[in-house]
Design an enzyme around this catalytic site. Structure first.
Site, short mmCIF file in Angstrom:
data_model
loop_
_atom_site.label_atom_id
_atom_site.label_comp_id
_atom_site.label_asym_id
_atom_site.label_seq_id
_atom_site.Cartn_x
_atom_site.Cartn_y
_atom_site.Cartn_z
N ASN A 12 0.88 -1.18 0.00
CA ASN A 12 0.00 0.00 0.00
C ASN A 12 0.91 1.22 0.00
OD1 ASN A 12 -1.77 2.05 0.49
ND2 ASN A 12 -2.41 1.35 2.53
N TRP A 13 1.01 1.85 -1.17
CA TRP A 13 1.96 2.97 -1.30
C TRP A 13 1.43 4.23 -0.64
CZ3 TRP A 13 3.91 2.80 -7.13
CH2 TRP A 13 4.57 1.57 -7.35
N LYS A 14 0.17 4.26 -0.26
CA LYS A 14 -0.45 5.45 0.34
C LYS A 14 -0.19 6.66 -0.59
CE LYS A 14 -0.10 3.14 4.74
NZ LYS A 14 -0.03 3.21 6.19
N HIS A 98 -9.33 0.95 4.91
CA HIS A 98 -8.05 1.12 5.61
C HIS A 98 -8.28 2.01 6.84
CE1 HIS A 98 -3.96 2.36 6.51
NE2 HIS A 98 -3.59 1.26 5.88
N GLU A 100 -6.70 4.41 7.95
CA GLU A 100 -6.56 5.84 7.67
C GLU A 100 -7.83 6.40 7.05
OE1 GLU A 100 -2.83 5.42 5.58
OE2 GLU A 100 -1.90 4.87 7.48
N GLU A 169 -4.93 -5.09 10.53
CA GLU A 169 -3.91 -4.07 10.74
C GLU A 169 -4.19 -3.36 12.06
OE1 GLU A 169 -2.14 -2.83 6.64
OE2 GLU A 169 -3.79 -1.50 7.13
N GLY A 175 2.92 2.23 10.81
CA GLY A 175 3.87 3.32 10.66
C GLY A 175 4.58 3.68 11.95
N SER A 214 3.80 -2.25 10.35
CA SER A 214 5.24 -2.36 10.57
C SER A 214 5.77 -3.75 10.22
CB SER A 214 5.61 -1.96 12.00
OG SER A 214 5.26 -0.60 12.23
N GLY A 235 3.05 -1.12 4.23
CA GLY A 235 3.10 0.30 3.92
C GLY A 235 4.53 0.73 3.64
N GLY A 236 5.20 1.25 4.65
CA GLY A 236 6.54 1.83 4.49
C GLY A 236 7.51 0.94 3.72
P1 13P Z 1 3.31 0.27 7.68
O1 13P Z 1 3.82 -1.01 7.04
O2 13P Z 1 4.06 1.48 7.20
O3 13P Z 1 3.21 0.17 9.16
O4 13P Z 1 1.81 0.49 7.11
C1 13P Z 1 0.91 -0.56 7.19
C2 13P Z 1 -0.29 -0.19 6.42
O5 13P Z 1 -1.02 0.71 6.78
C3 13P Z 1 -0.56 -0.94 5.18
O6 13P Z 1 -1.85 -0.70 4.71
#
Ligand code: 13P
Length: 262
Positions: A12-14, A98, A100, A169, A175, A214, A235-236
């Site tokens: 997920n590149w956000k 998600h 967010e 998640e 993050g 993470s 994510g990251g």
């Molecule tokens: P991180 O891997 O950066 O913690 O993000 C997880 C995420 O929100 C994937 O959708």
């Protein structure tokens, strides 16, 4: 351990790499995906890079996911994107609900359910995200909250034969560099599998349960090795091809029954 479901490693590149740098990253990921024949690899670029990344990955094993969509097919919804538009851009997957979206944009369980109906109707595979906040975990509410979120889509997923995914998640792990340990993750994944099974054994068998929060190369083998963890939503680390590749190879080693290979 050989598992019955193919692992799914989704990035997920956000709100990152919405232009040419995203296309370059997609090309690098397409190259690494060739080395993981037992693992499904999906990337979720921002809307502006979907079509270009899909073109870049055409003919490779990399699937493309939207990060969100509207539940309606068309109309006066400024700034929104429909399921059919995601399909037109080359998506086969869509990330829904998600944390967010839920926390920052007020997405409710009901809205996530409507989007899930629309995605399946357009033959897009949803990755439905669920997870508790730190406050909810500390209050001992984790399973109650996650069950409520899963219940909102359970009938919808059961009525369709698609091989969907649910991503657990924990919000406190996103993050933050703080991941759920394998025991904590497996407890929730096992509970989700039990709820799916209570609705339909077929649904429980075909749904991949992803861990997100993470997920990094150094904790991937432990988390992905859990019996009810079928992959990850990353994510990251999905923005760094070396890290994303290492996580995909950890999944591959487990799926191909050669743990330790990376
Ligand atoms: P991180 O891997 O950066 O913690 O993000 C997880 C995420 O929100 C994937 O959708």
């Amino acid at each position: 351990m050989n598992k019955t479901r193919r692992p799914l490693i989704a990035g997920n590149w956000k709100m990152n790499h919405g232009g040419p740098t995203g296309v370059s990253l997609a090309a690098e990921i397409a190259a690494l995906a060739r080395a993981v024949s037992h693992t499904d690899v999906v990337i979720g670029p921002p809307f502006t890079a979907l079509a270009a990344c899909a073109a870049e990955c055409h003919g490779t094993a990399v699937g493309i996911a939207g990060q969100n969509m509207h539940s309606k097919g068309s109309g006066a919804f400024t700034g929104e994107i429909s399921a059919a538009m995601l399909k037109d851009a080359g998506c086969t997957w869509v990330i829904l609900g998600h944390s967010e979206r839920r926390q920052l944009f007020g997405e409710t369980d009901g809205a996530v359910a409507e989007k899930t109906v629309a995605a399946l109707g357009a033959k897009l595979l949803p990755i439905v995200c669920v997870g508790e906040t730190l406050k909810e975990r500390e209050a001992g509410e984790t399973l109650r909250v996650v069950k409520r979120q899963v219940d909102a889509v359970l009938d919808i997923l059961a009525q369709d034969a698609a091989s969907v995914a649910i991503a657990y998640e924990p919000v406190w792990a996103i993050g933050t560099g703080k991941n759920a340990g394998p025991t904590e993750a497996e407890e929730v994944h096992e509970a989700i599998r039990t709820w799916l099974n209570g609705k339909s054994t077929d649904l429980a068998a075909r749904t991949r349960l992803l861990y997100g929060g993470s997920l990094k190369p150094d904790n991937a083998a432990g988390l992905l090795g859990c019996p009810n963890v079928d992959g990850g939503l990353i994510g990251g680390a999905s923005l760094d091809v070396a890290q994303f590749g290492a996580i995909a190879r950890a999944a591959e080693a487990i799926a191909s029954g050669t743990p330790g290979k990376s």
